[in-house]
Write a protein that holds these residues in place. Structure first.
Motif, mmCIF file in Angstrom:
data_model
loop_
_atom_site.group_PDB
_atom_site.id
_atom_site.type_symbol
_atom_site.label_atom_id
_atom_site.label_comp_id
_atom_site.label_asym_id
_atom_site.label_seq_id
_atom_site.Cartn_x
_atom_site.Cartn_y
_atom_site.Cartn_z
ATOM 1 N N VAL A 50 0.818 -1.200 0.000
ATOM 2 C CA VAL A 50 0.000 0.000 0.000
ATOM 3 C C VAL A 50 0.865 1.268 0.000
ATOM 4 C CG1 VAL A 50 -0.240 0.402 2.490
ATOM 5 C CG2 VAL A 50 -2.173 0.841 0.970
ATOM 6 N N CYS A 51 2.131 1.115 0.311
ATOM 7 C CA CYS A 51 2.984 2.294 0.501
ATOM 8 C C CYS A 51 3.415 2.889 -0.836
ATOM 9 C CB CYS A 51 4.217 1.922 1.316
ATOM 10 S SG CYS A 51 5.384 3.277 1.446
ATOM 11 N N PRO A 52 3.147 4.174 -1.048
ATOM 12 C CA PRO A 52 3.526 4.797 -2.318
ATOM 13 C C PRO A 52 5.041 4.842 -2.524
ATOM 14 C CG PRO A 52 2.082 6.227 -1.039
ATOM 15 C CD PRO A 52 2.484 5.118 -0.143
ATOM 16 N N SER A 53 5.795 4.820 -1.450
ATOM 17 C CA SER A 53 7.243 4.855 -1.613
ATOM 18 C C SER A 53 7.808 3.467 -1.889
ATOM 19 C CB SER A 53 7.904 5.449 -0.367
ATOM 20 O OG SER A 53 7.685 6.838 -0.340
ATOM 21 N N PHE A 62 8.122 3.504 14.639
ATOM 22 C CA PHE A 62 9.458 3.343 14.078
ATOM 23 C C PHE A 62 9.666 4.237 12.849
ATOM 24 C CE2 PHE A 62 8.230 -0.514 16.339
ATOM 25 C CZ PHE A 62 9.204 -0.484 17.326
ATOM 26 N N LEU A 63 8.645 4.330 12.020
ATOM 27 C CA LEU A 63 8.770 5.169 10.823
ATOM 28 C C LEU A 63 8.976 6.631 11.189
ATOM 29 C CD1 LEU A 63 5.986 3.448 8.772
ATOM 30 C CD2 LEU A 63 8.378 3.619 8.072
ATOM 31 N N LYS A 64 8.312 7.042 12.240
ATOM 32 C CA LYS A 64 8.378 8.454 12.621
ATOM 33 C C LYS A 64 9.775 8.837 13.099
ATOM 34 C CE LYS A 64 5.933 12.108 12.660
ATOM 35 N NZ LYS A 64 5.637 12.699 11.361
ATOM 36 N N HIS A 68 14.295 1.670 4.295
ATOM 37 C CA HIS A 68 14.079 2.220 2.948
ATOM 38 C C HIS A 68 13.227 3.482 2.955
ATOM 39 C CE1 HIS A 68 15.159 -1.400 0.186
ATOM 40 N NE2 HIS A 68 16.183 -0.809 0.727
ATOM 41 N N MET A 69 12.710 3.827 4.104
ATOM 42 C CA MET A 69 11.829 4.978 4.191
ATOM 43 C C MET A 69 12.538 6.232 4.708
ATOM 44 S SD MET A 69 9.092 4.101 2.912
ATOM 45 C CE MET A 69 9.329 2.584 2.018
ATOM 46 N N VAL A 70 13.837 6.179 4.864
ATOM 47 C CA VAL A 70 14.544 7.383 5.317
ATOM 48 C C VAL A 70 14.299 8.498 4.301
ATOM 49 C CG1 VAL A 70 16.762 8.419 5.901
ATOM 50 C CG2 VAL A 70 16.363 6.008 6.407
ATOM 51 N N GLY A 71 13.680 9.570 4.763
ATOM 52 C CA GLY A 71 13.406 10.704 3.869
ATOM 53 C C GLY A 71 12.362 10.399 2.817
ATOM 54 N N ARG A 72 11.658 9.263 2.934
ATOM 55 C CA ARG A 72 10.684 8.894 1.906
ATOM 56 C C ARG A 72 9.315 8.579 2.484
ATOM 57 N NH1 ARG A 72 11.713 4.354 -0.790
ATOM 58 N NH2 ARG A 72 11.054 5.140 -2.804
ATOM 59 N N CYS A 73 9.196 8.577 3.794
ATOM 60 C CA CYS A 73 7.905 8.297 4.417
ATOM 61 C C CYS A 73 7.197 9.619 4.675
ATOM 62 C CB CYS A 73 8.096 7.540 5.722
ATOM 63 S SG CYS A 73 6.567 7.382 6.657
ATOM 64 N N VAL A 74 5.973 9.720 4.154
ATOM 65 C CA VAL A 74 5.234 10.970 4.302
ATOM 66 C C VAL A 74 4.235 10.912 5.459
ATOM 67 C CG1 VAL A 74 5.524 11.592 1.889
ATOM 68 C CG2 VAL A 74 3.501 10.303 2.579
ATOM 69 N N ASP A 75 4.317 9.848 6.246
ATOM 70 C CA ASP A 75 3.436 9.677 7.400
ATOM 71 C C ASP A 75 1.954 9.719 6.993
ATOM 72 O OD1 ASP A 75 2.874 9.173 10.032
ATOM 73 O OD2 ASP A 75 3.187 11.215 10.739
ATOM 74 N N CYS A 76 1.641 9.039 5.883
ATOM 75 C CA CYS A 76 0.251 9.021 5.439
ATOM 76 C C CYS A 76 -0.557 8.024 6.249
ATOM 77 C CB CYS A 76 0.171 8.675 3.956
ATOM 78 S SG CYS A 76 0.752 7.023 3.534
ATOM 79 N N GLY A 77 0.137 7.127 6.922
ATOM 80 C CA GLY A 77 -0.558 6.179 7.786
ATOM 81 C C GLY A 77 -1.209 5.016 7.058
ATOM 82 N N SER A 78 -1.019 4.934 5.739
ATOM 83 C CA SER A 78 -1.667 3.856 4.994
ATOM 84 C C SER A 78 -1.202 2.484 5.468
ATOM 85 C CB SER A 78 -1.386 3.996 3.499
ATOM 86 O OG SER A 78 -1.909 5.204 3.020
ATOM 87 N N CYS A 79 0.104 2.368 5.727
ATOM 88 C CA CYS A 79 0.630 1.057 6.135
ATOM 89 C C CYS A 79 -0.002 0.612 7.446
ATOM 90 C CB CYS A 79 2.150 1.105 6.241
ATOM 91 S SG CYS A 79 2.786 2.467 7.201
ATOM 92 N N THR A 80 -0.085 1.533 8.391
ATOM 93 C CA THR A 80 -0.679 1.198 9.684
ATOM 94 C C THR A 80 -2.157 0.868 9.509
ATOM 95 O OG1 THR A 80 0.745 2.969 10.436
ATOM 96 C CG2 THR A 80 -0.637 1.946 12.086
HETATM 97 S S1 SF4 Z 1 3.187 6.085 6.424
HETATM 98 FE FE1 SF4 Z 1 3.541 3.993 5.692
HETATM 99 S S2 SF4 Z 1 2.482 3.890 3.720
HETATM 100 FE FE2 SF4 Z 1 2.746 6.067 4.199
HETATM 101 S S3 SF4 Z 1 4.682 6.658 3.220
HETATM 102 FE FE3 SF4 Z 1 5.153 6.057 5.332
HETATM 103 S S4 SF4 Z 1 5.737 3.899 5.192
HETATM 104 FE FE4 SF4 Z 1 4.627 4.404 3.313
#
Ligand code: SF4
Ligand code: SF4
Ligand code: SF4
Lengths: 341, 145
Positions: free
Chosen positions: A232-235, A294-296, A270-282
């Protein structure tokens, strides 16, 4: 939100009628109460299916990438003179627009291949918080009424303010206005409490290391490796993800908990500087793994170490593909000196 | 792992991923100058620290390395001009994240050793071995089956 929806449908209709886009990726009413689901609109008549409300959860940039990637691939098998461009319109809130920026920066497609329909965002309804409100029972009917969510279950009716049921990432969202948009609809609601964004990370950092490890172990033990978070993650758009790669094989699929820990560690990194915190994964994780904790951290580090916020500007390169001579050096090991923990 | 811990003769296993142009040459110099250093490191030579996929480090820990050392040319002296500068960012983020999930900081160490620093290479290996020895055998992230 009514007006935004109306404007959105009009704009989508116009774009499709004038053949400025081939498809509009948006949200339509879901089949269950209080849900919306991604949809693909290809004719002006269908545009009335589009909705925009707090039940729109997933980040649509993922679908934009999928559509264009497939199109690029298909075009390779077409005679050069018969090749055509495909333009995708997308309903984008703040985080979606940031993912689009990341795609553009990473040269996944050109700006001329997308039309961004920016929408104001006040946050979306968190599935887990809603389930808690419903007491774990099935939601038979639900409605959003003047900022209140009302649910009907077998055992009766309950209600709560929408603001209390918003996803954690929405509560501290800094970019609820799209960072880029071709068409902007509606007024942007006031910014959420962005200054509290890193509070949970700081609180976690202050725990003793053993407690942090135990938490990591416990969360990762829940993971069943369904890869929904990645899908689901766009990155996460790699054609061959390391998780399935066999030459070399980076991570095993075994019964050993450390396999899953390693998978998560690798994906998260792999999400360093690439996670937009959209929350889709969660949101899609069936096991309720606390990925955001962890992503935050990566988000915080990218900002504190490199002054970078993911997908905010087209000019600024991704933090790990750039450097400054003055980057931090304090973690470098010097023999004889006590290194920081 | 407990049997390993109880065994008095436990010796740390350290994977050292070093660049061809500086640190590997530095190790060579330490060798030809007959400078003593502990035999706990297994050296892996790569063209440049920029070539190191952080997955190598994670994978080494997973496979049971008690410590991982990465060493390259000093900033500004990279054979490929900027390889070590991008590497520095990757490692800063990695080390911070590993610490965040509760790994001991001294399990993953990064440093610079140039081709002329044979004595520094030996010092680094001594320092790293001591640091890792102090932590005891690795337990976290280690594959057991
Ligand atoms: S919050 Fe999750 S789905 Fe959204 S960009 Fe970050 S890792 Fe990907
Ligand atoms: S986890 Fe990494 S390799 Fe896999 S799809 Fe995401 S970014 Fe690509
Ligand atoms: S969605 Fe959840 S259970 Fe599935 S792989 Fe991701 S973290 Fe694991």
């Amino acid at each position: 939100m009514e007006n935004v929806e109306k404007k959105l449908r009009e704009e989508a209709k116009g774009l499709l009628a004038e053949k400025k886009v081939d498809v509009v990726v948006g949200y339509e009413k879901g089949t269950l109460p209080l849900t919306a689901t991604p949809c693909f609109i290809t004719t002006p008549e269908e545009a009335d299916r589009l909705v925009w409300n707090p039940f729109c959860v997933l980040n649509l940039a993922k679908f934009v990438h999928d559509l264009l990637d497939q199109h690029h691939e298909a075009q390779k098998r077409v005679k050069p003179e018969a090749r055509r461009k495909r333009v995708v319109g997308v309903v984008a809130r703040g985080c979606t627009s940031r993912s689009l920026v990341i795609h553009l920066q990473e040269k996944q497609y050109g700006k001329d291949e997308i039309v961004i329909l920016g929408v104001p965002c006040g946050g979306y309804l968190d599935g887990k918080k809603l389930a808690a409100l419903a007491g774990g029972e099935e939601v038979r009917e639900g409605a959003l009424d003047e900022g209140k969510i009302v649910v009907k279950t077998m055992s009766g009716e309950r209600q709560a303010a929408l603001t209390g049921l918003l996803a954690d990432n929405c509560l501290v969202c800094r970019f609820n206005r799209p960072v880029i948009a071709d068409i902007q609809t509606g007024e942007v609601p006031p910014v959420a409490e962005a200054e509290r964004e890193y509070d949970p990370v700081t609180a976690f950092e202050n725990l003793p290391p053993e407690e942090r490890w135990t938490y990591f172990e416990k969360e990762m033990a829940k993971c069943i490796r369904c890869y929904a978070c990645r899908n689901v993650c766009p990155s996460c758009y790699c054609r061959i993800c390391f998780a399935e790669q066999s030459q070399p094989r980076w991570v095993d699929i075994g019964a050993d908990p450390s396999d899953t820990q390693l998978f998560q560690l690798m994906r998260i990194y792999h999400m360093v500087g690439r996670c937009v915190d959209c929350g889709s994964c969660t949101a899609v994780c069936p096991m309720g793994v606390d990925l955001r904790k962890f992503l935050k951290k990566l988000d915080k580090d990218a900002f504190t170490m490199f002054g970078h916020r993911a997908g905010v500007s087209l000019e600024e390169p991704a933090p790990l593909s750039a450097y400054r001579e003055t980057d931090r050096e304090d973690f470098i090991f010097e023999p004889g000196k006590k290194s920081e923990a | 792992m407990t049997d390993k811990e109880s065994a008095k003769e436990w010796e740390p296993k350290i994977v050292a991923i070093v660049c061809n142009w500086c640190t590997y040459a530095g190790a060579d110099l330490a060798g030809i100058s007959r400078i003593q250093y502990p035999p706990n490191v297994r050296i892996i030579r790569v063209p440049c620290t920029g070539r190191i996929n952080p997955f190598y480090i994670m994978r080494a820990l997973h496979e049971g390395a008690d410590g991982v050392l990465v060493s390259g040319c000093h900033p500004g002296e990279c054979h490929y001009i900027t390889g070590n500068l991008t590497a520095r960012r990757k490692f800063a983020a990695l080390k911070s994240f590993l610490g965040y999930i509760g790994l001991e900081g001294d399990r993953t160490l990064f440093t610079w050793v140039s081709a002329s620093e044979g004595d520094r290479f030996a010092q680094v290996i001594r320092g790293v071995t001591d640091a890792v020895r102090a932590l005891g055998p690795a337990r976290k992230l280690v594959k057991r089956m």
